[in-house]
Design a protein around this motif. Sequence first.
Motif, short mmCIF file in Angstrom:
data_model
loop_
_atom_site.label_atom_id
_atom_site.label_comp_id
_atom_site.label_asym_id
_atom_site.label_seq_id
_atom_site.Cartn_x
_atom_site.Cartn_y
_atom_site.Cartn_z
N GLY A 57 -103.91 -12.59 72.45
CA GLY A 57 -103.88 -11.16 72.20
C GLY A 57 -103.61 -10.42 73.48
O GLY A 57 -103.79 -10.95 74.58
N MET A 79 -109.89 -11.61 73.44
CA MET A 79 -109.94 -11.08 72.07
C MET A 79 -111.37 -11.14 71.56
O MET A 79 -112.17 -11.98 71.99
CB MET A 79 -109.05 -11.92 71.16
CG MET A 79 -107.58 -11.87 71.51
SD MET A 79 -106.52 -12.76 70.33
CE MET A 79 -107.03 -14.46 70.59
N GLN A 83 -109.99 -11.44 66.54
CA GLN A 83 -108.74 -11.68 67.26
C GLN A 83 -108.05 -10.39 67.70
O GLN A 83 -106.87 -10.38 68.01
CB GLN A 83 -107.76 -12.53 66.45
CG GLN A 83 -108.27 -13.91 66.16
CD GLN A 83 -107.29 -14.73 65.35
OE1 GLN A 83 -106.59 -14.21 64.49
NE2 GLN A 83 -107.25 -16.01 65.63
N ARG A 84 -108.80 -9.31 67.78
CA ARG A 84 -108.26 -8.05 68.29
C ARG A 84 -108.44 -8.04 69.80
O ARG A 84 -109.52 -8.35 70.30
CB ARG A 84 -109.00 -6.86 67.68
CG ARG A 84 -108.43 -5.53 68.13
CD ARG A 84 -109.25 -4.35 67.60
NE ARG A 84 -108.61 -3.11 67.98
CZ ARG A 84 -107.92 -2.33 67.16
NH1 ARG A 84 -107.82 -2.65 65.88
NH2 ARG A 84 -107.35 -1.24 67.60
N THR A 115 -101.67 -9.43 68.40
CA THR A 115 -102.14 -10.80 68.40
C THR A 115 -100.94 -11.66 68.01
O THR A 115 -100.24 -11.35 67.05
CB THR A 115 -103.30 -11.00 67.42
OG1 THR A 115 -104.36 -10.09 67.79
CG2 THR A 115 -103.82 -12.42 67.45
#
Length: 186
Positions: A57, A79, A83-84, A115
Amino acid sequence: MLKKAILLLTLVAAAMCMGCHKQVITSEYQSQANLDLDVPGVLVDPKAAKDQMVVWGGVVLRNVKRPRGTLVEVMQTPMDSDQRPEDGSQGLGRFIVAMSGYLDPLAYGQGRKVTVAGRVLGVENLPHGKAQLTYVLLRGKEIFSWPPHLTNAERGLPPVEFGFGVGVEPVMPGDPGWWDGPWMWW
């Protein structure tokens, strides 16, 4: 009886938390990905990292349309569990992901969080203005653009925010950029 009730509540809470976890990259690429590999790790041993699937990411620095697709330059950041890319995180290094097709600069442009799932192709020193920067090159498989966070005004909150700016050196007209390179890797 009380122990069983506590155990049951703990299991229900854990199941609810697991249901909240959002993966933006498909399980096919998740299962193949080396989640311990990051840009600094690839830079240490590019040969060992070649052809490894990664899920990274970061923040988009540039989006360049080329005849074979779109090249996206990204500053990798850590992240969160969804997963941000994390806000305010220190950059780990730059990578360029080559995606087939057109990626709209509005959704995948400068400052947007993304991502990416892709295969490591190698490492290359490319021009950045008058300097050379080392980039990890990825063949992109999937890319997800995160919607921007709402401002306080958009949320109906008082418009009081604190922050700081970061300066970026623009590439001057006539300066070669990495997008003018030979693209032997693509």
